[in-house]
Design a protein around this motif. Structure first.
Motif, PDB file in Angstrom:
ATOM      1  N   ARG A  68       0.870  -1.172   0.000  1.00  0.00           N
ATOM      2  CA  ARG A  68       0.000   0.000   0.000  1.00  0.00           C
ATOM      3  C   ARG A  68       0.908   1.223   0.000  1.00  0.00           C
ATOM      4  N   THR A  89     -10.329   3.546  -8.339  1.00  0.00           N
ATOM      5  CA  THR A  89     -11.572   3.197  -7.667  1.00  0.00           C
ATOM      6  C   THR A  89     -11.464   3.579  -6.195  1.00  0.00           C
ATOM      7  N   GLU A  90     -12.469   4.257  -5.692  1.00  0.00           N
ATOM      8  CA  GLU A  90     -12.457   4.697  -4.298  1.00  0.00           C
ATOM      9  C   GLU A  90     -12.649   3.511  -3.352  1.00  0.00           C
ATOM     10  N   VAL A  91     -11.783   3.416  -2.354  1.00  0.00           N
ATOM     11  CA  VAL A  91     -11.962   2.450  -1.261  1.00  0.00           C
ATOM     12  C   VAL A  91     -12.691   3.155  -0.129  1.00  0.00           C
ATOM     13  N   ARG A 104      -8.477   6.512   0.635  1.00  0.00           N
ATOM     14  CA  ARG A 104      -7.795   5.385  -0.012  1.00  0.00           C
ATOM     15  C   ARG A 104      -8.493   5.051  -1.321  1.00  0.00           C
ATOM     16  N   THR A 106      -7.854   2.474  -5.129  1.00  0.00           N
ATOM     17  CA  THR A 106      -7.122   1.408  -5.802  1.00  0.00           C
ATOM     18  C   THR A 106      -6.899   1.848  -7.243  1.00  0.00           C
ATOM     19  N   ASP A 112      -3.163  -0.279  -3.845  1.00  0.00           N
ATOM     20  CA  ASP A 112      -3.858   0.689  -3.003  1.00  0.00           C
ATOM     21  C   ASP A 112      -2.963   1.878  -2.705  1.00  0.00           C
ATOM     22  N   GLU A 114      -3.024   5.471  -0.315  1.00  0.00           N
ATOM     23  CA  GLU A 114      -3.631   6.383   0.641  1.00  0.00           C
ATOM     24  C   GLU A 114      -3.038   7.750   0.353  1.00  0.00           C
TER      25      GLU A 114
END
Length: 121
Positions: A68, A89-91, A104, A106, A112, A114
């Protein structure tokens, strides 16, 4: 010379990664090894933060990202929005938690990120 650590991301499509990171984070290519074309080996920078990207299949494929990345920036919202617009893509959205303001996402390559900064204590 100061000691630093620069992550090296192995991505199946290095050219697509260079385009995405440029569009998503404003990353610029600091160095690109041209002798091995069409493969990609490049060092990128977002401000003073540097990382490497190369073509290849990750030996650490564990059904998702095995690392990450934390991109520390003064104003995370524009970076986050730009990355989403570029195909991430939003986590979870940018917010405040555990002493940080960050969100965070992806990237299209399964890693991933942050994006944010520590809050003043």
């Amino acid at each position: 010379m100061a000691n630093t650590i620069a992550p090296w991301l192995t991505i199946a499509d290095g050219d697509a990664a260079l385009r995405f990171y440029g569009e998503a984070f404003g990353a610029r290519i600091v160095y690109r090894l041209e002798e091995i074309s069409p493969d990609v080996v490049a060092r990128l920078a977002v401000g003073d933060a540097e990382f490497w990207v190369s073509n290849g299949e990750s030996r650490g494929a564990l059904g998702g990202g095995s690392v990450r990345m934390i991109l520390t920036v003064a104003d995370p919202e524009p970076f986050f929005a730009r990355a989403l617009a570029a195909g991430a893509t939003e986590v979870f959205p940018v917010g405040e938690s555990h002493g940080w303001r960050l969100g965070r996402l992806t990237d299209p390559f399964g890693l991933d990120w942050e994006i944010g900064h520590m809050l003043a204590s």
